[in-house]
Design an enzyme around this catalytic site. Structure first.
Site, PDB file in Angstrom:
ATOM      1  N   GLU A  61      45.640  24.077  18.575  1.00 11.55           N
ATOM      2  CA  GLU A  61      46.689  24.803  19.491  1.00 11.55           C
ATOM      3  C   GLU A  61      47.960  23.900  19.826  1.00 11.55           C
ATOM      4  OE1 GLU A  61      44.571  26.573  22.820  1.00 11.55           O
ATOM      5  OE2 GLU A  61      44.176  28.438  21.732  1.00 11.55           O
TER       6      GLU A  61
ATOM      7  N   GLU B 204      39.866  32.168  17.349  1.00 16.09           N
ATOM      8  CA  GLU B 204      39.197  32.270  18.423  1.00 16.09           C
ATOM      9  C   GLU B 204      39.244  33.702  18.927  1.00 16.09           C
ATOM     10  OE1 GLU B 204      40.187  29.178  21.173  1.00 16.09           O
ATOM     11  OE2 GLU B 204      40.158  27.608  19.702  1.00 16.09           O
TER      12      GLU B 204
HETATM   13  C1  GAL Z   1      41.441  27.899  23.549  1.00 13.45           C
HETATM   14  C2  GAL Z   1      41.182  26.594  23.073  1.00 13.45           C
HETATM   15  C3  GAL Z   1      39.762  26.368  23.148  1.00 13.45           C
HETATM   16  C4  GAL Z   1      39.255  26.958  24.317  1.00 13.45           C
HETATM   17  C5  GAL Z   1      39.525  28.271  24.681  1.00 13.45           C
HETATM   18  C6  GAL Z   1      38.964  28.860  26.033  1.00 13.45           C
HETATM   19  O1  GAL Z   1      42.967  27.852  24.068  1.00 13.45           O
HETATM   20  O2  GAL Z   1      41.611  26.545  21.643  1.00 13.45           O
HETATM   21  O3  GAL Z   1      39.374  25.179  22.596  1.00 13.45           O
HETATM   22  O4  GAL Z   1      39.558  25.972  25.237  1.00 13.45           O
HETATM   23  O5  GAL Z   1      40.976  28.292  24.663  1.00 13.45           O
HETATM   24  O6  GAL Z   1      39.585  28.150  27.200  1.00 13.45           O
END
Ligand code: GAL
Length: 680
Positions: free
Chosen positions: A151, A311
């Site tokens: 990110e 994700e």
């Molecule tokens: C995303 C990040 C993950 C985790 C997730 C939940 O932005 O890539 O590592 O932090 O959010 O907070």
């Protein structure tokens, strides 16, 4: 058209952190993943301290063991380079790698993304860990691809370390060549800001910076991220050309289109629709809430028509000290999964397998709970897994279809961040267009105007909305004119075309480069806010009783008799003056609205254009189609964002893809239900 992920079937994956769990759990985890049709895991993106415990001392045995076992279970692996989280030894020994606060104080170790992209030392250490890591793992049979960092520009997208100021100077020298040019571009004669030595330059560390500097600063940050990412991408390409390269996220001050074109095989996104409940201010009528993520996904597919969601939210989110979310209601995880799929996801990776029992994200729930017993989230993901097994080969590779595009560009988006005279208008209009089209089940794409955008990319669309391009060049105007001449319908809004690329105002009547195309001039204007009242708008045929305008009022004077007045202001001192005009040019039309688009105005325009949908359904149902290139296969997605059931009328013969049943014109969707139709 951007590069896409190439998958033969819709594929499920999960983010897995073996370093958070006793090794005895791994095997059971992998076995259960396979039972749920999860076939991909993402590993290692925060594990630098495990792979290089001390400077120059590398140990890759841990993830080798994990991958050997994963391979035994037939799982494929995505590896993340760990550069989002430099270890404590590193930042302690080389504090120059840290990002700094606006006043220059270095950010201390303890969170993540605490580094800057400019430090030569950090670049060197990142290249080294990447080279070592790729060399160590590249031949492992489980690996399919790499994620760069994690990110880019999340958490912080402004940079104030010494190394950043220095890199900015280099970037400026390259761009302007001489200080004279730079001084002209930034208008530094204003307030005696004139620079006489490059060393006097720095990133904006003041509340109201020179606006032209502020715009260049964002361009610099974007270029800087891309050059940082390139170091890693190049190493992977050199050592592991058989693997794909991607990165995840959609954050500020980064031209993701350019990064993807230059470095990646495809773009990836992290989708957390439940953030909508955190951000919701309670003031909106029929808010889009989790469905607003479809706007983000629309932007993502403008980069890569088929992409990876690296994700996907699979439980309630929360950090121990902030981000408070309710739990996804039964059905919502599946709904959000298909929301991603509708917009072009072919590889869907859930975040995360199990909720962490320690650390900042102790309340960021994964599929499994701390107790690791079966739960409803596991069951829901398993259902998606079994459905992917059934329909995944049909859907993969098909892409979202739309005849309307919402046009944007990075310069205007970045300029809009600070500029109160067009930034708020952009957000207002974007929401209105997306929301109204969504609620009336008319698909819309996002399109980013770039230096090399060709006419064919525009003429694919019957309608293009480009509402508040304050920055507009004559070249862009010429391209848009051709689009209209060839039959396109183009919509502008207030504050179009008054700035050049530097962000300086033109000395010509608004809307500058497109004034002639629209056949109008803006004669008078006002921001409307607080005590400055917005005028009412009157459009008898479409908006009986009128509606309030929002954000800005421009009084239009018609120059070309071909331009017709469609609606007028009906209050304020400019009562009776034109507010919305339309001109036919060639085979197309150009519309100009002297305000920001509100929902009623967009609604009226949709009526005026006689746009219709393939379905009749309550507004809460999202509709979209994924089709194959040759249009021989088309799949319509019906997604119900409401807890209430919904009845949908489908005006084409179709078959339910999951059950195989023919549709007799009506589909009953349960609350949070999803139906995918094969259109016949
Ligand atoms: C995303 C990040 C993950 C985790 C997730 C939940 O932005 O890539 O590592 O932090 O959010 O907070």
């Amino acid at each position: 058209m951007g590069q896409s992920i190439q998958m033969n079937e819709l594929t499920l994956g999960v983010c897995y952190y073996p370093e958070h769990w006793p090794e005895e759990l791994w095997e059971d985890d992998f076995r259960r993943m396979r039972e749920m049709n999860i076939t991909v895991i993402r590993l290692a993106e925060f594990a630098w301290a495990m792979m290089e415990r001390e400077e120059g001392v590398f140990d890759f045995s841990f993830f080798n063991r994990v991958m050997d076992l994963a391979h035994q279970y037939g799982l494929k692996v995505i590896l993340g380079t760990p550069t989002a989280t430099p270890p404590a030894w590193l930042t302690h020994k080389y504090p120059e790698v840290l990002n700094a606060k606006i006043d220059g104080t270095p950010i201390k170790h303890g969170m993540r993304r605490h580094y800057n992209y400019s430090s030569p030392k950090y670049r060197e250490l990142c290249e080294r860990i990447t080279r070592e890591m790729v060399s160590a793992y590249k031949d492992h049979p489980s690996i399919i691809g790499w994620q760069l960092d994690n990110e880019f520009n999340c958490e912080k997208n402004v940079f104030y370390a010494e190394a950043d100021h220095a890199a900015f100077r280099v970037w400026l020298k390259e761009k302007y060549g001489t200080l004279d040019e730079l001084n002209k571009a930034w208008g530094t004669v204003f307030w005696s800001q004139t620079y006489t030595d490059w060393e006097q330059l720095h990133l904006s560390q003041t509340e109201s910076p020179n606006p032209h500097l502020a715009l260049d600063e964002k361009r610099f940050i974007s270029d800087n991220v891309i050059s940082f990412a390139k170091l890693q991408a190049d190493i992977i390409r050199e050592l592991a050309p058989q693997h794909w390269v991607t990165t995840n996220g959609l954050f500020g001050h980064l031209n993701n289109h350019e990064m993807t074109d230059q470095l990646l095989d495809f773009f990836s996104y992290d989708s957390y629709p439940q953030f909508s409940t955190v951000f919701y201010n309670g003031n909106e009528d029929k808010p889009m809430l989790d469905r607003q993520w479809s706007i983000n996904l629309t932007n993502v597919r403008s980069i890569s028509p088929n992409f990876c969601v690296m994700e996907q939210q699979s439980g309630p989110g929360g950090w121990y000290d902030r981000i408070e979310m309710g739990t996804p209601r039964p059905g919502q995880i599946r709904l959000w999964s298909y929301q991603s799929v509708l917009h072009g996801t072919d590889l869907l990776v859930y975040f995360r397998w199990r909720t962490a029992t320690f650390g900042t994200e102790i309340y960021w729930h994964g599929i499994n709970d701390y107790h690791n017993q079966p739960n409803r989230r596991v069951r829901e993901v398993a259902q998606v897994g079994s459905e992917f097994a059934k329909i995944g080969t049909l859907i993969a590779g098909t892409t979202y279809q739309a005849e309307i595009a919402y046009l944007q560009d990075y310069d205007n988006n970045w300029d809009a961040e600070m500029d109160v005279m067009h930034g708020p208008l952009q957000w207002q209009s974007m929401r209105s267009w997306f929301k109204q089209l969504h609620y009336r089940h008319i698909p819309i794409d996002s399109l980013f105007l770039r230096n090399d955008t060709r006419l064919e990319e525009l003429t694919k669309y019957k309608i293009i909305v480009y509402p508040h391009a304050a920055i507009m060049t004559d070249d862009t105007a010429a391209l848009l004119t051709q689009y209209v001449e060839q039959g396109g319908k183009l919509f502008f809004g207030a504050r179009t075309g008054y700035k050049d690329k530097r962000g300086q105002c033109y000395m010509r009547p608004f809307p500058g480069p497109v004034a002639e195309l629209c056949g109008i001039n803006v004669e008078d204007f006002t921001l409307v806010k607080g005590l400055v009242k917005a005028a009412a708008l009157s459009w008898e045929e479409r908006l009986p009783g009128g509606t309030a305008t929002v954000g800005f009022n421009e009084v239009i004077s018609v120059l070309n008799p071909e331009a017709q007045v469609v609606a007028r202001y009906s209050s304020e001192y400019y009562k009776g003056e034109p507010a919305l005009t339309r001109r036919s040019v060639g085979d197309g039309q150009v519309w100009y609205y002297g305000s920001a688009y509100s929902e009623p105005v967009v609604d009226a325009i949709i009526d005026e254009l006689r746009l219709s949908s393939l379905i009749d359904a309550p507004a809460e149902v999202e509709f979209g189609i994924r089709a194959s290139k040759d249009a021989s296969a088309s799949y319509a997605f019906l997604l119900n964002y409401s807890e209430q059931p919904a009845t949908v009328q489908v005006k084409q013969s179709a078959k339910d893809l999951l059950t195989g049943a023919m549709i007799d014109g009506t589909v009953e969707l349960p609350g949070y239900g999803v139906t995918i139709l094969e259109l016949l």
